[in-house]
Write a protein that holds these residues in place. Structure first.
Motif, PDB file in Angstrom:
ATOM      1  N   GLN A 225       0.790  -1.319  -0.107  1.00 61.17           N
ATOM      2  CA  GLN A 225       0.062   0.043   0.092  1.00 61.17           C
ATOM      3  C   GLN A 225       0.635   1.187  -0.044  1.00 61.17           C
ATOM      4  OE1 GLN A 225      -3.072   0.449   2.898  1.00 61.17           O
ATOM      5  NE2 GLN A 225      -3.864  -1.775   2.484  1.00 61.17           N
ATOM      6  N   VAL A 226       2.060   0.972   0.537  1.00 62.83           N
ATOM      7  CA  VAL A 226       2.789   2.240   0.763  1.00 62.83           C
ATOM      8  C   VAL A 226       3.242   2.886  -0.564  1.00 62.83           C
ATOM      9  CG1 VAL A 226       3.740   1.811   2.927  1.00 62.83           C
ATOM     10  CG2 VAL A 226       4.905   1.254   0.982  1.00 62.83           C
ATOM     11  N   GLN A 227       3.213   1.925  -1.521  1.00 66.18           N
ATOM     12  CA  GLN A 227       3.685   2.496  -3.011  1.00 66.18           C
ATOM     13  C   GLN A 227       2.667   2.841  -3.817  1.00 66.18           C
ATOM     14  OE1 GLN A 227       4.676  -1.546  -4.193  1.00 66.18           O
ATOM     15  NE2 GLN A 227       6.815  -1.433  -3.303  1.00 66.18           N
ATOM     16  N   VAL A 228       1.259   3.146  -3.262  1.00 65.24           N
ATOM     17  CA  VAL A 228       0.006   3.777  -4.023  1.00 65.24           C
ATOM     18  C   VAL A 228       0.059   5.296  -3.904  1.00 65.24           C
ATOM     19  CG1 VAL A 228      -2.197   3.880  -4.348  1.00 65.24           C
ATOM     20  CG2 VAL A 228      -1.024   1.680  -4.102  1.00 65.24           C
ATOM     21  N   GLU A 229       0.325   6.199  -4.676  1.00 61.42           N
ATOM     22  CA  GLU A 229       0.330   7.421  -4.326  1.00 61.42           C
ATOM     23  C   GLU A 229      -0.976   8.120  -4.047  1.00 61.42           C
ATOM     24  OE1 GLU A 229       4.089   6.810  -4.889  1.00 61.42           O
ATOM     25  OE2 GLU A 229       3.429   8.856  -4.459  1.00 61.42           O
ATOM     26  N   GLU A 230      -0.920   9.159  -2.989  1.00 62.02           N
ATOM     27  CA  GLU A 230      -1.889   9.988  -2.517  1.00 62.02           C
ATOM     28  C   GLU A 230      -1.457  11.132  -2.111  1.00 62.02           C
ATOM     29  OE1 GLU A 230      -4.214   7.849   0.354  1.00 62.02           O
ATOM     30  OE2 GLU A 230      -2.654   8.188   1.826  1.00 62.02           O
ATOM     31  N   GLU A 231      -2.459  12.233  -2.429  1.00 60.03           N
ATOM     32  CA  GLU A 231      -2.304  13.503  -1.945  1.00 60.03           C
ATOM     33  C   GLU A 231      -2.399  13.613  -0.259  1.00 60.03           C
ATOM     34  OE1 GLU A 231      -2.336  16.006  -5.580  1.00 60.03           O
ATOM     35  OE2 GLU A 231      -2.083  16.692  -3.545  1.00 60.03           O
ATOM     36  N   PRO A 232      -1.340  14.465   0.358  1.00 61.38           N
ATOM     37  CA  PRO A 232      -1.529  14.777   1.914  1.00 61.38           C
ATOM     38  C   PRO A 232      -2.742  15.572   2.181  1.00 61.38           C
ATOM     39  CG  PRO A 232       0.237  16.132   0.879  1.00 61.38           C
ATOM     40  CD  PRO A 232      -0.253  15.122  -0.109  1.00 61.38           C
ATOM     41  N   VAL A 233      -3.249  15.522   3.303  1.00 59.92           N
ATOM     42  CA  VAL A 233      -4.339  16.182   3.526  1.00 59.92           C
ATOM     43  C   VAL A 233      -4.068  17.783   3.763  1.00 59.92           C
ATOM     44  CG1 VAL A 233      -6.175  16.188   5.476  1.00 59.92           C
ATOM     45  CG2 VAL A 233      -5.284  14.078   4.851  1.00 59.92           C
ATOM     46  N   HIS A 234      -4.956  18.519   3.124  1.00 62.11           N
ATOM     47  CA  HIS A 234      -4.301  19.845   3.274  1.00 62.11           C
ATOM     48  C   HIS A 234      -5.543  20.689   2.820  1.00 62.11           C
ATOM     49  CE1 HIS A 234      -3.974  20.428  -1.136  1.00 62.11           C
ATOM     50  NE2 HIS A 234      -3.133  19.352  -1.069  1.00 62.11           N
ATOM     51  N   LEU A 235      -5.762  22.051   2.862  1.00 62.12           N
ATOM     52  CA  LEU A 235      -6.728  22.803   2.614  1.00 62.12           C
ATOM     53  C   LEU A 235      -6.900  22.742   1.173  1.00 62.12           C
ATOM     54  CD1 LEU A 235      -6.775  25.803   4.967  1.00 62.12           C
ATOM     55  CD2 LEU A 235      -8.541  24.292   4.577  1.00 62.12           C
ATOM     56  N   GLU A 236      -8.085  22.777   0.528  1.00 62.54           N
ATOM     57  CA  GLU A 236      -8.158  22.940  -0.867  1.00 62.54           C
ATOM     58  C   GLU A 236      -7.785  24.454  -1.339  1.00 62.54           C
ATOM     59  OE1 GLU A 236      -8.779  20.925  -3.229  1.00 62.54           O
ATOM     60  OE2 GLU A 236      -9.129  19.088  -1.815  1.00 62.54           O
ATOM     61  N   GLY A 237      -7.400  24.670  -2.610  1.00 57.44           N
ATOM     62  CA  GLY A 237      -6.894  25.939  -3.169  1.00 57.44           C
ATOM     63  C   GLY A 237      -7.887  26.929  -2.760  1.00 57.44           C
ATOM     64  N   SER A 238      -9.128  26.848  -3.115  1.00 55.06           N
ATOM     65  CA  SER A 238     -10.212  27.673  -2.957  1.00 55.06           C
ATOM     66  C   SER A 238     -10.441  28.075  -1.687  1.00 55.06           C
ATOM     67  CB  SER A 238     -11.365  27.238  -3.776  1.00 55.06           C
ATOM     68  OG  SER A 238     -11.907  25.994  -3.046  1.00 55.06           O
ATOM     69  N   ALA A 239     -10.508  27.144  -0.610  1.00 52.57           N
ATOM     70  CA  ALA A 239     -10.722  27.557   0.688  1.00 52.57           C
ATOM     71  C   ALA A 239      -9.472  28.597   1.265  1.00 52.57           C
ATOM     72  CB  ALA A 239     -10.565  26.167   1.442  1.00 52.57           C
ATOM     73  N   MET A 240      -8.393  27.988   0.602  1.00 54.01           N
ATOM     74  CA  MET A 240      -7.071  28.590   1.124  1.00 54.01           C
ATOM     75  C   MET A 240      -7.261  30.144   0.790  1.00 54.01           C
ATOM     76  SD  MET A 240      -4.425  28.669   2.977  1.00 54.01           S
ATOM     77  CE  MET A 240      -4.031  26.936   3.190  1.00 54.01           C
ATOM     78  N   ASP A 241      -7.799  30.455  -0.568  1.00 55.67           N
ATOM     79  CA  ASP A 241      -7.910  31.800  -1.031  1.00 55.67           C
ATOM     80  C   ASP A 241      -8.657  32.510  -0.375  1.00 55.67           C
ATOM     81  OD1 ASP A 241      -6.286  30.964  -3.018  1.00 55.67           O
ATOM     82  OD2 ASP A 241      -7.282  30.553  -4.680  1.00 55.67           O
ATOM     83  N   VAL A 242     -10.014  32.119   0.062  1.00 58.59           N
ATOM     84  CA  VAL A 242     -11.003  32.599   1.044  1.00 58.59           C
ATOM     85  C   VAL A 242     -10.343  33.172   2.237  1.00 58.59           C
ATOM     86  CG1 VAL A 242     -13.051  32.393   2.317  1.00 58.59           C
ATOM     87  CG2 VAL A 242     -12.818  31.399  -0.049  1.00 58.59           C
ATOM     88  N   HIS A 243      -9.475  32.399   3.032  1.00 60.06           N
ATOM     89  CA  HIS A 243      -8.753  32.819   4.168  1.00 60.06           C
ATOM     90  C   HIS A 243      -7.930  33.946   3.966  1.00 60.06           C
ATOM     91  CE1 HIS A 243     -10.645  29.858   6.740  1.00 60.06           C
ATOM     92  NE2 HIS A 243     -10.235  28.929   5.855  1.00 60.06           N
ATOM     93  N   ILE A 244      -7.014  33.638   2.869  1.00 60.81           N
ATOM     94  CA  ILE A 244      -5.920  34.838   2.485  1.00 60.81           C
ATOM     95  C   ILE A 244      -6.555  36.031   2.178  1.00 60.81           C
ATOM     96  CG2 ILE A 244      -4.077  35.267   0.932  1.00 60.81           C
ATOM     97  CD1 ILE A 244      -3.192  32.347   0.901  1.00 60.81           C
ATOM     98  N   LYS A 245      -7.776  36.211   1.360  1.00 61.71           N
ATOM     99  CA  LYS A 245      -8.271  37.268   0.726  1.00 61.71           C
ATOM    100  C   LYS A 245      -8.838  38.069   2.086  1.00 61.71           C
ATOM    101  CE  LYS A 245     -12.312  38.976  -2.110  1.00 61.71           C
ATOM    102  NZ  LYS A 245     -13.229  38.671  -2.806  1.00 61.71           N
ATOM    103  N   TRP A 246      -9.783  37.283   3.060  1.00 59.62           N
ATOM    104  CA  TRP A 246     -10.081  37.915   4.094  1.00 59.62           C
ATOM    105  C   TRP A 246      -8.964  38.481   5.086  1.00 59.62           C
ATOM    106  CZ3 TRP A 246      -9.602  37.815   9.700  1.00 59.62           C
ATOM    107  CH2 TRP A 246     -10.486  38.487  10.218  1.00 59.62           C
ATOM    108  N   LEU A 247      -7.992  37.844   5.265  1.00 60.32           N
ATOM    109  CA  LEU A 247      -6.943  38.563   6.028  1.00 60.32           C
ATOM    110  C   LEU A 247      -6.455  39.769   5.447  1.00 60.32           C
ATOM    111  CD1 LEU A 247      -4.808  35.316   6.880  1.00 60.32           C
ATOM    112  CD2 LEU A 247      -5.916  36.734   8.334  1.00 60.32           C
ATOM    113  N   LYS A 248      -6.261  39.736   3.928  1.00 62.27           N
ATOM    114  CA  LYS A 248      -5.840  41.000   3.454  1.00 62.27           C
ATOM    115  C   LYS A 248      -6.520  42.043   3.600  1.00 62.27           C
ATOM    116  CE  LYS A 248      -3.950  40.050  -0.854  1.00 62.27           C
ATOM    117  NZ  LYS A 248      -3.993  39.419  -2.106  1.00 62.27           N
ATOM    118  N   GLU A 249      -8.106  41.858   3.315  1.00 63.13           N
ATOM    119  CA  GLU A 249      -9.071  42.743   3.562  1.00 63.13           C
ATOM    120  C   GLU A 249      -9.178  43.307   5.055  1.00 63.13           C
ATOM    121  OE1 GLU A 249     -12.471  41.082   2.054  1.00 63.13           O
ATOM    122  OE2 GLU A 249     -11.987  41.244  -0.054  1.00 63.13           O
ATOM    123  N   GLU A 250      -9.003  42.357   6.232  1.00 62.86           N
ATOM    124  CA  GLU A 250      -8.985  42.576   7.423  1.00 62.86           C
ATOM    125  C   GLU A 250      -7.838  43.643   7.916  1.00 62.86           C
ATOM    126  OE1 GLU A 250     -11.452  42.705  11.069  1.00 62.86           O
ATOM    127  OE2 GLU A 250     -11.769  42.020   8.961  1.00 62.86           O
TER     128      GLU A 250
END
Length: 468
Positions: free
Chosen positions: A232-257
């Motif tokens: 199983q270790v040889q099967v590739e998968e993405e690490p768990v992280h925020l999706e790009g769109s969700a990250m963009d929402v947080h960054i946009k909010w921080l810049k506006e705030e």
């Protein structure tokens, strides 16, 4: 282990919580060969505490037993009877050599020498936060790759050996008895994350083709779920992280705030927490500072800079700096080496003009802060530019009118650009130390002794650096 030097033996002791024995082992020049030759009487002479004697003898005996098992396996392979060729032929022969190689690997494995901030967290015996866990896993993955001679496909037993070594050295990481599975899963995910973008490694490409890897794959197929663990270790998968769109929402909010006069600081804290992983990745990948500050402008605020430092190190840098200056200010000002320093002369002239106790204390603390590099023989221009223009790119303080309570100004500069305005010398000193860690900036050699003194007190190391 037989070929280990004295330094390697001492490192091995530290990783097994036997660091107290290091000075004696160095004094007696105990190498790997000498360690394995120790008997009960020698151990009693070398080690005073009975508990340490028992642990040391147990470790030596376990290694000897493992070594004996390996030698017997090798002997059986060499002397196997021709009447039973199946014992060492075909699939069994391949299995035997795989087992032999694993035993060789595991018998020589020792945990890596973690970086300074990781050592400090582990020394406190506190469970690390998410970002620190990532750092530990990254170093373990890189170290395993070294032992595997560049391979990115450990087997299940090798994962077990590394995680066991980690939890034996630092038992507090075994949270609620589930630590082994959590650390092993995280280590596997790290290898998958490293393998995913690779397009030019023969072994990686072969396994991607063999196990049906698809670029960007995030879920295991039913085929993979039915495979044993080491496949199983040889099967590739993405690490768990925020999706790009969700990250963009947080960054946009921080810049506006950040542009607002009245800010929702509680929500700022929450969103800075959520985005720390991508921020730390940018910093570790040496992204330009202006890009980092453009996305996360709140790092310009001293409070958020100190908070980021605390998320990384579990240390309150401002509180520690207050304590340091309160303890050492008088000692610094009394040293002969600073008696004729321009800062000290300026201080003495200003002390004559005031009688208020608070103002006198403020001026002495400011002078002690600015005199630190001169105390250690460092380059003060890499520490603070007093009534001068900032000329260096590494973190440095700009200080104007330091002893004028009404017009003094403190600012932190990084890359010759102002990062933050600061209230006083205490906040300025805390921000300077925090900036090196938060932005992962190497300390210049010509200011190393000063920062080493401050960091040893901030991180509460057992033998902190002292004033000359």
């Amino acid at each position: 282990m037989e070929n280990w030097s004295v330094d390697q033996v001492c490192n091995w002791l530290r990783q097994r919580n036997l660091g107290e024995l290091v000075p004696k082992f160095r004094e007696e020049e105990v190498s790997g060969a000498a360690l394995l030759a120790l008997n009960d009487r020698m151990v009693q002479q070398l080690v005073k505490k009975i508990g340490h004697q028992a642990v040391l003898m147990d470790l030596i005996n376990k290694y000897q037993q493992q070594k004996s098992g390996l030698e017997s396996l090798t002997y059986c392979c060499k002397t196997a009877s021709p009447e039973f060729p199946e014992v060492i032929s075909g699939k069994n022969l391949k299995s035997f050599f795989a087992r032999y190689k694993t035993l060789q690997w595991t018998s020589s494995y020792a945990l890596p020498d973690f970086p300074y901030d990781v050592k400090c967290i582990l020394a406190e015996k506190k469970c690390p936060d998410h970002s620190m866990r990532i750092r530990i896993i990254e170093f373990l993955q890189a170290d395993m790759t070294k032992y595997l001679e560049g391979s990115l496909y450990p087997n299940s037993q090798q994962y077990n050996v590394v995680v066991n070594a980690l939890l034996q050295a630092y038992p507090f990481l075994d949270e609620d008895g589930n630590g082994f599975l959590l650390w092993k899963r995280a280590l596997k995910d790290r290898f998958k994350y490293v393998r995913r973008p690779i397009e030019d490694d023969e072994q990686v490409l072969r396994n991607k083709c063999k196990f049906g890897h698809r670029r960007g794959q995030t879920r295991k197929s039913s085929f993979a779920e039915n495979k044993p663990d080491d496949v199983q270790v040889q099967v590739e998968e993405e690490p768990v992280h925020l999706e790009g769109s969700a990250m963009d929402v947080h960054i946009k909010w921080l810049k506006e705030e950040y542009m607002k006069t009245q800010r929702n600081w509680k929500e700022v804290d929450n969103r800075m927490n959520v985005t720390i992983e991508i921020r730390r990745k940018m910093i570790s990948n040496k992204a330009p500072l202006k890009d980092i500050l453009r996305l996360f402008p709140f790092l310009r605020c001293p409070y958020q800079l100190f908070r980021e430092f605390q998320l990384l190190t579990h240390m309150d840098i401002y509180k520690k700096t207050v304590e340091i200056l309160e303890i050492y200010s008088e000692n610094i000002l009394s040293l002969y080496v600073v008696r004729n320093n321009p800062i000290n002369i300026m201080l003495q002239e200003n002390l004559k003009r005031h009688t208020e106790e608070d103002i006198l204390k403020y001026m002495k603390t400011t002078a002690a802060c600015l005199l630190l590099p001169d105390v250690f023989g460092d380059d003060s221009s890499l520490f603070a530019a007093v009534n001068e223009e900032v000329k260096v790119v590494t973190p440095v303080l700009e200080v104007k009118n330091p002893f004028n309570v009404n017009s003094c100004e403190f600012a932190l500069y990084v890359g010759r650009e102002e990062l933050a305005q600061l209230d006083d010398c205490t906040m300025a000193l805390a921000a300077l130390v925090a900036a090196f860690h938060v932005f992962d900036i190497p300390c210049p050699k010509r200011i190393h002794r000063t920062l080493n003194f401050l960091e040893s007190l901030v991180f509460e190391v057992r033998s902190p650096a002292s004033l000359p």
